[in-house]
Motif scaffolding. Structure first.
Motif, short mmCIF file in Angstrom:
data_model
loop_
_atom_site.label_atom_id
_atom_site.label_comp_id
_atom_site.label_asym_id
_atom_site.label_seq_id
_atom_site.Cartn_x
_atom_site.Cartn_y
_atom_site.Cartn_z
N ASP A 123 -3.60 -3.60 3.42
CA ASP A 123 -5.04 -3.39 3.59
C ASP A 123 -5.48 -2.30 2.62
O ASP A 123 -5.22 -1.12 2.84
N ASN A 124 -6.10 -2.73 1.51
CA ASN A 124 -6.60 -1.77 0.53
C ASN A 124 -7.79 -2.37 -0.22
O ASN A 124 -8.18 -3.51 0.03
N LEU A 183 -8.53 -13.55 11.60
CA LEU A 183 -8.17 -12.30 10.96
C LEU A 183 -7.59 -11.34 11.98
O LEU A 183 -8.18 -11.11 13.03
N ASN A 184 -6.42 -10.81 11.68
CA ASN A 184 -5.77 -9.82 12.53
C ASN A 184 -5.56 -8.55 11.71
O ASN A 184 -4.72 -8.53 10.81
N GLU A 185 -6.34 -7.52 12.03
CA GLU A 185 -6.24 -6.27 11.29
C GLU A 185 -5.36 -5.28 12.06
O GLU A 185 -5.55 -5.08 13.25
N MET A 186 -4.43 -4.69 11.34
CA MET A 186 -3.51 -3.70 11.90
C MET A 186 -3.51 -2.50 10.96
O MET A 186 -4.02 -2.60 9.84
N ALA A 201 -2.80 -0.56 8.01
CA ALA A 201 -2.25 -0.81 6.68
C ALA A 201 -1.89 -2.27 6.41
O ALA A 201 -1.35 -2.59 5.36
N LEU A 202 -2.22 -3.19 7.31
CA LEU A 202 -1.85 -4.59 7.17
C LEU A 202 -2.97 -5.50 7.66
O LEU A 202 -3.60 -5.21 8.68
N ASN A 260 0.04 -7.33 -3.60
CA ASN A 260 -0.22 -6.77 -2.28
C ASN A 260 0.22 -7.67 -1.13
O ASN A 260 -0.09 -7.40 0.02
N LEU A 261 0.94 -8.74 -1.44
CA LEU A 261 1.42 -9.68 -0.43
C LEU A 261 2.60 -9.06 0.32
O LEU A 261 3.53 -8.56 -0.29
N ILE A 262 2.53 -9.10 1.64
CA ILE A 262 3.62 -8.58 2.46
C ILE A 262 4.51 -9.72 2.96
O ILE A 262 5.73 -9.66 2.87
N SER A 263 3.89 -10.77 3.48
CA SER A 263 4.66 -11.86 4.05
C SER A 263 3.80 -13.10 4.14
O SER A 263 2.57 -13.03 4.08
N LEU A 264 4.46 -14.24 4.33
CA LEU A 264 3.74 -15.49 4.56
C LEU A 264 4.63 -16.45 5.32
O LEU A 264 5.85 -16.28 5.35
#
Length: 93
Positions: free
Chosen positions: A13-14, A33-36, A38-39, A71-75
């Motif tokens: 999240d930036n 959308l699920n905001e956490m 930094a993610l 900036n991709l973390i996972s999929l």
């Protein structure tokens, strides 16, 4: 028949990811959308499409889809990628 099994994509999240996330949500009406901290995770049943043109318009510049990897973390889902679209879905045999 298309799969309805959920797929997801998660980003840091930036400021760089905000136009990407906004474009994904606009182009995928069934996405959630699920905001956490930094993610940001986007869940979608069946199929999720990331469109280069949509991101370019929101970012105010030409966007190369390969930039999403920064900036991709996972999929989750099978990836079908071109210069114009990045698609996540589970292929049915």
């Amino acid at each position: 028949m298309a799969s309805t099994q959920p797929v997801f994509i998660a980003f840091q999240d930036n400021n760089d990811t905000r136009p990407i996330i906004e474009a994904i949500m606009a182009d995928n009406p069934n996405a959630k959308l699920n905001e956490m901290p930094a993610l940001v995770k986007i869940d979608c049943p069946g199929r999720l499409v990331v469109k280069r043109d949509s991101i370019s318009e929101l970012a105010g510049r030409d966007f190369d889809l390969r930039e999403i990897y920064v900036n991709l973390i996972s999929l989750a889902g099978e990836v079908d990628e071109s210069e114009e679209e990045f698609v996540l879905e589970w292929k049915t045999p």
